[in-house]
Design an enzyme around this catalytic site. Structure first.
Site, mmCIF file in Angstrom:
data_model
loop_
_atom_site.group_PDB
_atom_site.id
_atom_site.type_symbol
_atom_site.label_atom_id
_atom_site.label_comp_id
_atom_site.label_asym_id
_atom_site.label_seq_id
_atom_site.Cartn_x
_atom_site.Cartn_y
_atom_site.Cartn_z
ATOM 1 N N HIS A 278 0.843 -1.201 0.000
ATOM 2 C CA HIS A 278 0.000 0.000 0.000
ATOM 3 C C HIS A 278 0.877 1.250 0.000
ATOM 4 O O HIS A 278 1.900 1.297 0.685
ATOM 5 C CB HIS A 278 -0.915 0.004 1.226
ATOM 6 N N GLU B 257 -33.443 -6.848 7.316
ATOM 7 C CA GLU B 257 -34.316 -7.939 7.769
ATOM 8 C C GLU B 257 -34.331 -9.116 6.795
ATOM 9 O O GLU B 257 -34.691 -10.230 7.183
ATOM 10 C CB GLU B 257 -35.742 -7.423 7.959
ATOM 11 N N GLN C 198 -30.379 -8.944 24.796
ATOM 12 C CA GLN C 198 -29.049 -9.397 24.368
ATOM 13 C C GLN C 198 -28.895 -9.425 22.842
ATOM 14 O O GLN C 198 -27.803 -9.702 22.340
ATOM 15 C CB GLN C 198 -28.763 -10.787 24.940
ATOM 16 N N THR D 213 -33.919 -4.244 2.960
ATOM 17 C CA THR D 213 -33.813 -4.140 4.414
ATOM 18 C C THR D 213 -32.815 -5.163 4.930
ATOM 19 O O THR D 213 -32.638 -6.236 4.328
ATOM 20 C CB THR D 213 -35.182 -4.377 5.082
ATOM 21 N N TYR E 144 -45.636 -6.274 12.292
ATOM 22 C CA TYR E 144 -45.532 -7.516 11.524
ATOM 23 C C TYR E 144 -46.469 -8.590 12.085
ATOM 24 O O TYR E 144 -46.995 -9.419 11.329
ATOM 25 C CB TYR E 144 -44.098 -8.052 11.521
ATOM 26 N N ARG F 38 -26.983 -9.046 13.787
ATOM 27 C CA ARG F 38 -27.219 -8.556 12.430
ATOM 28 C C ARG F 38 -26.087 -7.582 12.094
ATOM 29 O O ARG F 38 -26.164 -6.397 12.398
ATOM 30 C CB ARG F 38 -28.587 -7.876 12.341
#
Length: 660
Positions: free
Chosen positions: A104, A434, A532, A432, A398, A619
Site C-alpha cells: 500500500h 431484515e 441481548q 432491508t 408484523y 445482524r
C-alpha cells in the site's frame, strides 16, 4: 516458495521483479486490461509477464468461483498484491498457507483507501511511505509486515513522489521478501485509533476554489499535476488547467479569484496569491503563465472560477415516495443542498418536511400511494430517479397487521416498480437488513449470505419475505427487461426525526424511540428477552451520505448492485444501547425536567410483540460493496448518534406542559 501475484501499474512491475529477484516461483500473474480512456503513463505488468514467460490473466471478476478454483489449482504458498485495483475475496485470501500480502502506498494505518499518493499532497504532508501488510477482508486493515518512510519535498508533485514511492517499494521488498521466504513474517497490528480513510479521486475534484488558502490551492496543483488530469479553473466559460505553480505571500488586498498581474500570472487566494508557472487553455498546449494569460484574454482585475453557465442543463429530478419519513426527509435535505437536484415527493403527512415546503426545488403533494396512482405514474415518467420509501417497518406491526404489511410493502411497491420498467426509469429501492433473517454468517454479505427465515406460522417474517420477494422481482426485471436499479439495505439507522414519541406510545416505533419514551415518562425500560440481541447502529448522516452517492452513481458503479449501508464498528446489544442512552440522559441539561429512572424490566418477546414473533441474535453487515461502489466509510460513533437523537426528542417535549 510458490507465489501468485495480483499486480498493476509501475508498482506492480516493481513488485513482480522483486519477487523474482528474491527467488520465489511465480505460478501466475493477474492484472488488468488497460482502459483506453486512461492515461497509461505507467509500466505494463502484462507485457513484463509475457517477456518473463509467466502466465498472465486479466479477468473481469477474479473473485468469480471459476477463477477462485483456477487459483486454487495453482496451489500457491503465498499471495502478493501490488497495486491491483480490486479487492480479493476471502476465498482467495485463504488459498495460500503463508497468507496474502498487499503493498500500500502510504504509512498505514494513515491514508487507507484509494489514491494515497494524491491525498498526501492535497493535505500538504511532509512524509509518506509504503507499507506491506497482511490482507484481510477489510481493505488495508491487516497486520503490518514492514514499511518504509519517504520524505515529501516542497517541490514534489504527484509524478516525482510516485517515482520516490516506487524506489522505496523496491527497497522495502528487496529487504523483506527473502525473510518472508524463510517463513519469518513479522506482524504488527495496526492502531485503529490512528486510521484514516480516503476515497477515490475524480478528475472533477481538481476544480480550484480560490477562496481557500494559497497553500491549499498550490497543494492541489501538485497533487494532480501531469500525467494526472490537473487542477483547473474557469475564465467565464473557458476552462484552463494549471500544471505548475508557486506560492506568493501577498495578495495585495485583492478578492479571491482576482487576477493580480498577468506577467507573471498571479491570482489572489484567501491569504496570498498563486503564481501560475505553466498551464493549458482547454485542449491546447502547455505554455508559461504569461502566455496562458494572453491566450485566455486575462487582464489585471479579472475574476476567475466562474464555471460555465448551466442554465441549459436540466436538473436531475428525484421522486421520493414517503418523503416525510425518516430516510425521506433527511435525503431531501441532502439533495437540496446540491444545486443540480430537484425533489418531487408524496406522503400522507408533512410535519418532518415542513422546513422544505417553500423551497423552490421541492415539490410536495400530500397523498396516499394506495390511492393516488395516476399522480405517481405521471411523476415516475417525469423524473429521472425513483425512490419508493413507503413501507411499514416497525416489528410490532408484523404480528399485528401482517396482511397490511404485505399489501403496502409488496403489492403497492410492485406497482411502482412496474411503472419504472414501463418508462425505463432508474429505481433506488430500500431493501432491508431484515431479509437476512436468521443468517448465521458473522457478517452479512449481499451476494453470498443465505436469507433464512422462520416457519409460516411466525407472521413476524412477513416483512422480511415481502421485501425479499420484491428484491428478487426487481433483480429479474433488471436481468430480463433492462431495469436500472440499486437495492440498498439499511442497518439500524438512527438520528433526529426517527419515528415520534406518539408512535412509541402505541408501540409502533423503533427501539431507541421506545427507550427514550420510557425515560421521558419515567416508566421501566423493557428489555425484550433480556435485550441481548445485537445490532449495528448507523448514524443517519452516514447512511444518507451513502444513499446520496448511490443516487449520484458515479461511473454507473451502483447499477444492478445490492449495497449494505451500516456501521459494523457500532455493534451493541439492545441492553448496551439502553445503558448508553441512560448515561446520556443523566448528563443532559434538561434531565431535571423528567421523572426518575424507573429501572430495567426484562419481558418475554411474546408478551410484548404477541404470538408469532421471533428475534434475531445478531445482524452485522459486510460493507465491502459500499466501500467499492461508493468510496464510502461510516465515521460517526454510536455515542454521538445516541446523544443527538436523545437531544432531539427531549427538546421536542413540551416541558411547560409536563411541569403543570
Amino acid at each position: 516458495m510458490k507465489a501468485v501475484i495480483f499486480a498493476y501499474h509501475d508498482m506492480g512491475c516493481q513488485g513482480v521483479q522483486a519477487v523474482l529477484d528474491a527467488g520465489y516461483e511465480i505460478a501466475a500473474i493477474f492484472t488488468h486490461a488497460d482502459n483506453p480512456a486512461e492515461n497509461t503513463f505507467f509500466g505494463s505488468v502484462s507485457r513484463l509477464a509475457a517477456e518473463l514467460g509467466i502466465p498472465v490473466y486479466a479477468p473481469d471478476n477474479v473473485n468469480h468461483p471459476i477463477w477462485v478454483d483456477r487459483i486454487a489449482e495453482l496451489a500457491p504458498d503465498i499471495i502478493f498484491s501490488f497495486y491491483y485495483r480490486n479487492l480479493l475475496s476471502e476465498e482467495i485470501l485463504h488459498l495460500a498457507p503463508a497468507g496474502a500480502f498487499n503493498l500500500h502506498g502510504s504509512l498505514l494505518p494513515a491514508y487507507r483507501g484509494r489514491a494515497p499518493l494524491n491525498w498526501v499532497l492535497v493535505n500538504g504532508e511532509s512524509e509518506t511511505g509504503v507499507t506491506l501488510h497482511r490482507m484481510v477482508k477489510r481493505a488495508d486493515a491487516g497486520e503490518i509486515v514492514a514499511s518504509q518512510r519517504v520524505a515529501i519535498a516542497q517541490d514534489d508533485v504527484a509524478l516525482t513522489l510516485h517515482h520516490k514511492l516506487c524506489q522505496a517499494a523496491r527497497q522495502l521488498l528487496n529487504s523483506i521478501l527473502p525473510t518472508m521466504k524463510c517463513g519469518d513474517i513479522p506482524s504488527v497490528p495496526q492502531r485503529e485509533s490512528d486510521a484514516t480513510y480516503y476515497g477515490r479521486r475524480r478528475p472533477e475534484d481538481g476544480l480550484i476554489d480560490w477562496h481557500k488558502p494559497v497553500s491549499t490551492v498550490h497543494n492541489l496543483v501538485r497533487a494532480v499535476a501531469a500525467p494526472w488530469p490537473g487542477a483547473f479553473s474557469y475564465n467565464g466559460s473557458q476552462k484552463f488547467t494549471i500544471w505548475s505553480s508557486r506560492i506568493c505571500p501577498d495578495a495585495q488586498g485583492a478578492l479571491p479569484g482576482s487576477v493580480i498581474s498577468v506577467s507573471p500570472l498571479r491570482v489572489a487566494c484567501a491569504d496570498g496569491a498563486l503564481e501560475i508557472i505553466t498551464g493549458q487553455a482547454g485542449d491546447g498546449i502547455t505554455v508559461q503563465g504569461s502566455q496562458l494569460a494572453q491566450t485566455l484574454g486575462l487582464v489585471a482585475g479579472a475574476r476567475l472560477n466562474r464555471p460555465p453557465a448551466t442554465s441549459g442543463k436540466r436538473r436531475i429530478r428525484v421522486l421520493i415516495l414517503g418523503v416525510n419519513g425518516f430516510i425521506g426527509n433527511h435525503l431531501t435535505e441532502r439533495l437540496l443542498n446540491e444545486e443540480n437536484y430537484e425533489v418531487y415527493g408524496m406522503d400522507i403527512g408533512s410535519n418532518a418536511i415542513s422546513r422544505f415546503l417553500l423551497h423552490p426545488r421541492f415539490h410536495f403533494v400530500e397523498g396516499d400511494i394506495s390511492i393516488h396512482s395516476e399522480w405517481i405514474e405521471y411523476h415516475v415518467k417525469k423524473c429521472d430517479v425513483v425512490l419508493p420509501l413507503v413501507a411499514i417497518a416497525t416489528p410490532i406491526e408484523y404480528t399485528r397487521n401482517p396482511l397490511r404489511v404485505f399489501e403496502l410493502d409488496f403489492e403497492e411497491n410492485l406497482r411502482i416498480i412496474r411503472y419504472c420498467v414501463k418508462y425505463r426509469k432508474r429505481v433506488v429501492f430500500p431493501s432491508t437488513s431484515e431479509v437476512y433473517g436468521m443468517c448465521t454468517d458473522a457478517s452479512f454479505d449481499e451476494d453470498k449470505s443465505n436469507l433464512i427465515v422462520g416457519p409460516v406460522n411466525k407472521p413476524r417474517w412477513i416483512y422480511s419475505v415481502s421485501k425479499q420477494l420484491l428484491d428478487r422481482v426487481i433483480w429479474a426485471y433488471g436481468e430480463k427487461e433492462g431495469l436500472r436499479f440499486t437495492l440498498f439495505r439499511p442497518f439500524n439507522w438512527m438520528g433526529p426525526r426517527l419515528d415520534s414519541l406518539n408512535a412509541a406510545r402505541i408501540g409502533s416505533s423503533r427501539a431507541i424511540t421506545q427507550l427514550i419514551l420510557n425515560l421521558v415518562e419515567g416508566t421501566p425500560i423493557k428489555l425484550i428477552d433480556g435485550g441481548q440481541q445485537k445490532r449495528c447502529f448507523t448514524d443517519i448522516r452516514d447512511g444518507i451520505e451513502a444513499l446520496f452517492r448511490i443516487i449520484v452513481n458515479d461511473g454507473d458503479r451502483c447499477d444492478g448492485k445490492i449495497i449494505n449501508i451500516g456501521n459494523p464498528d457500532n455493534e451493541a446489544s439492545i441492553q448496551e444501547l439502553a445503558t448508553l442512552l441512560l448515561d446520556s440522559f443523566d448528563k443532559h441539561p434538561l434531565r431535571c425536567h423528567f421523572p426518575p429512572f424507573a429501572g430495567f424490566q426484562v419481558v418475554e418477546s411474546r408478551s410484548y410483540y404477541g404470538k408469532g414473533y421471533q428475534d434475531v441474535a445478531h445482524r452485522k453487515p459486510s460493507i465491502d460493496n459500499a466501500r467499492r461502489c461508493l468510496d464510502w466509510e461510516p465515521s460517526i460513533a454510536m455515542r454521538d448518534t445516541v446523544e443527538e437523537t436523545l437531544d432531539f426528542f427531549l427538546r421536542s417535549v413540551d416541558i411547560a406542559e409536563r411541569a403543570s
